[in-house]
Design an enzyme around this catalytic site. Structure first.
Site, mmCIF file in Angstrom:
data_model
loop_
_atom_site.group_PDB
_atom_site.id
_atom_site.type_symbol
_atom_site.label_atom_id
_atom_site.label_comp_id
_atom_site.label_asym_id
_atom_site.label_seq_id
_atom_site.Cartn_x
_atom_site.Cartn_y
_atom_site.Cartn_z
ATOM 1 N N SER A 111 -4.399 -0.675 -2.570
ATOM 2 C CA SER A 111 -3.796 0.023 -1.397
ATOM 3 C C SER A 111 -4.953 0.292 -0.570
ATOM 4 O O SER A 111 -5.754 0.809 -1.044
ATOM 5 C CB SER A 111 -3.105 1.363 -2.176
ATOM 6 O OG SER A 111 -2.380 1.951 -1.199
ATOM 7 N N LYS A 112 -4.413 0.016 0.698
ATOM 8 C CA LYS A 112 -5.242 0.040 1.868
ATOM 9 C C LYS A 112 -4.982 1.453 2.540
ATOM 10 O O LYS A 112 -4.344 1.660 3.345
ATOM 11 C CB LYS A 112 -5.039 -1.005 3.028
ATOM 12 C CG LYS A 112 -6.211 -0.924 4.027
ATOM 13 C CD LYS A 112 -6.226 -2.359 4.962
ATOM 14 C CE LYS A 112 -7.039 -2.206 5.925
ATOM 15 N NZ LYS A 112 -8.794 -2.019 5.710
ATOM 16 N N THR A 113 -5.716 2.585 1.798
ATOM 17 C CA THR A 113 -5.224 3.821 1.976
ATOM 18 C C THR A 113 -6.293 4.680 2.763
ATOM 19 O O THR A 113 -7.689 4.325 2.514
ATOM 20 C CB THR A 113 -5.072 4.634 0.502
ATOM 21 O OG1 THR A 113 -4.220 4.002 -0.275
ATOM 22 C CG2 THR A 113 -4.494 6.021 0.600
ATOM 23 N N TYR A 138 -11.040 5.265 2.468
ATOM 24 C CA TYR A 138 -12.265 5.104 3.321
ATOM 25 C C TYR A 138 -13.431 6.267 3.496
ATOM 26 O O TYR A 138 -14.404 6.131 4.285
ATOM 27 C CB TYR A 138 -11.585 4.696 4.839
ATOM 28 C CG TYR A 138 -11.199 3.221 4.508
ATOM 29 C CD1 TYR A 138 -11.900 2.409 4.620
ATOM 30 C CD2 TYR A 138 -10.040 3.300 3.949
ATOM 31 C CE1 TYR A 138 -11.633 0.904 4.594
ATOM 32 C CE2 TYR A 138 -9.520 1.422 3.751
ATOM 33 C CZ TYR A 138 -10.402 0.694 4.091
ATOM 34 O OH TYR A 138 -9.842 -0.706 3.806
ATOM 35 N N SER A 163 1.015 -1.297 -0.069
ATOM 36 C CA SER A 163 0.030 0.050 0.001
ATOM 37 C C SER A 163 0.989 1.238 0.117
ATOM 38 O O SER A 163 0.593 2.269 -0.538
ATOM 39 C CB SER A 163 -1.044 0.155 1.389
ATOM 40 O OG SER A 163 -1.736 -1.031 1.241
#
Ligand SMILES: Cc1ncc(COP(=O)(O)O)c(C=O)c1O
Length: 323
Positions: free
Chosen positions: A158-160, A164, A64
């Site tokens: 990507s866990k950005t 969210y 990420s």
């Protein structure tokens, strides 16, 4: 549930008291969402506390970060140790783990590159995400009016933190309309995922889940569920799924670190199957949770036992790779 506000948080190589784990309001991440993070779970197993897929979570954190040109100050191994240290410092047998890497304090402007890359690891006790009953009884969900982000806009691999904002819109809309969760479609109208979960559909004994190209987060639980389902002899296809499959499926279920494996009993007020957890969902749930709880051998090597993983930090780990 509100935080207890006690315990230790790992920040840039040091364990600090919860109340002291603060950052400046001028930090880049607050203004521009320039953070990447992880969510993992520690389970209390018969052989001691174990972190589920620690390696995979840290690997995804580094991936990420790479997408956003963040040069991690810590190696994979150092980050894994940071997680272990934080769990031990807080003494939880079972908890949720939140490693976070973000652009900190230096200067403001859209360009994050002048800002330092800071790292923190928090842990806290967190029960069933969609309610304790949900794992068996299932949840009522809707298809969201919000889509997931289009390809080549906000990278879904990507866990950005910034991604969210989209997830929050999906979740708030669902709650406002009386549902537990929302399912987002991708910009082509195919099923993507929940605001914080991947999704699986079962029809005529076959299992389907959206592919990585459907703007999904490459979920680590998704990965494990595919393996468990194949171990149990099911065929699993990763392919585009039209929205209406949700209405004619025999079973639908969410998967993710927070929700584990949660059946969906209705979508848009249309009952899924017979409105209860179906046999395929139950078989996968039993094997998945049984592997974690020690009823089945951990043949895939998914568990890292905290006591075995703990070791005295090497001189390099006490500081940072490039700090
Ligand atoms: C948007 C989104 N999709 C899917 C998942 C499930 O991923 P994992 O199984 O790695 O927790 C999550 C949770 O992190 C998520 O936030």
């Amino acid at each position: 549930m509100a935080f207890a506000g006690t315990g230790k948080i790992w920040m840039n190589g040091k364990l600090v008291d919860w109340k002291d784990a603060t950052i400046h309001v001028a930090s880049h991440v607050i203004h521009y969402g320039s953070g990447v993070f992880e969510g993992a779970r520690v389970y209390d197993t018969p052989k001691g506390s174990a972190i589920l897929r620690l390696d995979a979570h840290v690997k995804r954190l580094l991936a990420s970060a790479r997408i956003y040109r963040m040069d991690s100050p810590y190696t994979q191994e150092q980050l894994e140790q940071a997680v272990v240290e934080t769990i031990l410092a807080n003494g939880f047998k079972a908890c949720y783990v939140r490693p976070l890497m973000y652009r900190g304090y230096n200067a403001l402007g859209v360009n994050p590159l002048p800002c330092p890359v800071d790292v923190a690891v928090m842990v806290w006790e967190w029960g069933a995400y969609l309610g304790a009953e949900a794992l068996e009884k299932g949840v009522d969900v809707c298809v969201s009016s919000w889509n997931r982000m289009a390809p080549n806009t906000f990278p879904s691999l990507s866990k950005t933190s910034g991604n969210y904002a989209n997830a929050a819109l999906i979740r708030m809309e669902a709650e406002a309309n009386g549902y537990s969760e929302g399912i987002a479609l991708d910009t082509f109208g195919f099923i993507s995922e929940g605001s914080g979960e991947n999704i699986f559909v079962v029809r005529n004994g076959e299992i389907y889940t959206p592919p990585l190209s459907a703007s999904i987060l490459p979920g680590i639980t998704r990965d494990m569920v595919i393996e468990v389902a194949r171990d149990l002899g099911y065929r699993v296809s990763q392919e585009n799924i039209p929205r209406e499959m949700l209405y004619i499926a025999d079973e639908v279920f969410f998967v993710g670190t927070a929700v584990e494996i949660t059946p969906i009993r209705s979508v848009d007020k249309i009952t899924v199957g017979n409105g209860r957890r179906g046999p395929v969902t139950e078989a996968i749930q039993t094997r998945f949770l049984g592997t974690i709880k020690g009823d089945f051998p951990d043949t895939h090597g998914w568990l890292t036992y905290v006591k075995d993983a703990s070791r005295a930090p090497e001189p390099a780990a006490a500081g940072a790779k490039s700090r």
